[in-house]
Design an enzyme around this catalytic site. Structure first.
Site, PDB file in Angstrom:
ATOM      1  CB  CYS A   1     -15.897 124.274  24.355  1.00 25.20           C
ATOM      2  SG  CYS A   1     -16.610 123.076  25.525  1.00 25.20           S
TER       3      CYS A   1
ATOM      4  CD  GLU B   1      -5.450 122.660  42.234  1.00 26.17           C
ATOM      5  OE1 GLU B   1      -6.653 122.691  42.550  1.00 26.17           O
ATOM      6  OE2 GLU B   1      -4.908 121.673  41.684  1.00 26.17           O
TER       7      GLU B   1
ATOM      8  CG  ASP C   1      -3.876 113.842  36.170  1.00 25.77           C
ATOM      9  OD1 ASP C   1      -4.766 114.268  36.931  1.00 25.77           O
ATOM     10  OD2 ASP C   1      -3.334 112.731  36.331  1.00 25.77           O
TER      11      ASP C   1
ATOM     12  CG  ASP D   1      -3.053 118.634  38.041  1.00 28.12           C
ATOM     13  OD1 ASP D   1      -3.599 119.384  38.872  1.00 28.12           O
ATOM     14  OD2 ASP D   1      -3.331 117.427  37.918  1.00 28.12           O
TER      15      ASP D   1
END
Length: 399
Positions: free
Chosen positions: A330, A274, A356, A189
């Protein structure tokens, strides 16, 4: 493993003699002149609904050399002039294929000064390069050796705004071979506080090269602004001083990005990033300077071509994927996540996340899922079955 033939450019600095510098300056000017003349001819033909190709512009070049006004084109090697026409042909081919915009004229002040020589216009013997129309070999600073037995197929000579001379040798590098397959994958990232945050938890600080030299750059730019416009020697010296500071910043930035991209590609089979549209992000006036200094687009380019060299895979996750707002433990999706929130706690499972690191973990998971589903480096926005694999929004889990 299959044999891979990779051609790469090895760039070196060199110190030309006054005669060589004068010859190269004439060559740069002639290359720019031929390019602009051919571009004007093709543009006029385009307005008449006619198509002009490389062969026709080559015939035009022969005719231009026979005129009294352009007879000076005979004083330099013809190969760089022909290469300029080939580059123009490539520019138009990219335009017609909608890979680039319409070509533009080359400017004497802002365009890159360069000339390209093919094998018929240079001699490479005993580690020394002699260009056409020159009696002496170039005094090259061999900062690293060429691959053993390498024979350059193209030599490109250039001069940057800081006045530095470079020679780039294009040759086949047998040392580039596919690396043994690894079982590791990493999500990366990019950011501004930390240049890179990995899914392993590693955070790489952003050195902010431009900010470190901002005071020196501002002073040099003020000195340049006070100089009278024109061709004066004082203004030229001030302009070169500004260019040297810019070159120092760019060199340090490029060196760091090369080291980071090489390490990621060598250590991991899959690197997930990304798919950011940097050209739109720099329209933000507040963050434009910091984003440009981080050079995210250049980092991605390095990752992609090095992954191709070493049989690795780079996956770009769709930029609309909520990597920061999604709990990597989760899968709960948080509704809002302002930029000033750097750590947050999931309401469902109670896990505290670094923003991050959490985003990098989610990118890794989404990228591996996309790889299994067959999505590529540039994910499609629309697929026959709905959204792309990396753009599927996870359902919100109820507590």
């Amino acid at each position: 493993m299959p044999t891979v033939h990779v051609k790469r450019a090895f760039k070196y600095r060199f110190c030309p003699t006054p005669e060589q510098a004068a010859e190269l300056a004439r060559t740069f000017g002639c290359v720019r002149k031929v390019y602009n003349l051919a571009f004007a001819a093709r543009t006029q033909a385009w307005a008449r609904r006619e198509r002009v190709n490389y062969n026709q512009t080559s015939a035009m070049l022969t005719a231009w050399k026979k005129t009294g006004e352009l007879a000076y084109l005979n004083e330099v090697s013809s190969v760089p002039l022909q290469q300029a026409l080939r580059h123009l042909q490539t520019a138009f081919s990219n335009f017609f294929a909608k890979r680039a915009g319409y070509p533009r004229f080359k400017s004497r002040k802002t365009s890159r000064k360069c000339a390209e020589y093919t094998t018929s216009a240079f001699r490479f013997r005993d580690g020394r390069i002699t260009l056409a129309k020159m009696a002496q070999a170039l005094d090259i600073v061999w900062s690293r050796p060429l691959p053993e037995g390498a024979k350059p197929s193209t030599v490109t000579v250039s001069q940057d705004g800081a006045g530095r001379w470079f020679v780039s040798l294009l040759c086949e590098d047998p040392d580039i071979k596919p690396l043994p397959a690894a079982d590791t994958a990493v999500g990366a990232d990019v950011g501004l506080d930390h240049l890179l945050t990995l899914s392993t938890g590693e955070e790489i600080t952003n050195p902010r090269h431009e900010r470190r030299d901002r005071a020196r750059l501002a002073k040099a730019q003020r000195d340049l602004a006070r100089k009278a416009r024109g061709e004066g020697a004082n203004r030229a010296r001030a302009r070169r001083k500004v260019a040297r500071i810019h070159a120092r910043i760019a060199d340090r930035r490029r060196d760091l990005l090369h080291k980071l991209s090489t390490r990621l590609v060598r250590d991991n089979q899959v690197v997930v990033i990304e798919d950011l549209t940097v050209r739109n992000m720099v329209k933000n006036g507040t963050l434009a300077r910091a984003i440009s200094d981080a050079a995210w687009r250049e980092f991605r380019t390095m990752l992609e071509y090095k992954a191709q060299w070493y049989a690795r895979e780079v996956i770009a996750v769709d930029r609309f994927f909520p990597s920061s707002k999604l709990c990597s433990a989760c899968g709960t999706l948080t509704r809002a996540m302002p930029l000033n929130v750097r750590t947050w706690t999931c309401e469902t499972c109670g896990t505290t996340h670094d923003r991050d690191v959490n985003a990098a973990k989610n990118l890794k998971a989404a990228g591996l899922a996309a790889s299994v589903c067959g999505a590529g480096v540039r994910p499609q926005r629309k697929t026959p079955g709905g959204q792309s694999a990396t753009k599927q929004k996870p359902s919100r889990r109820e507590p």
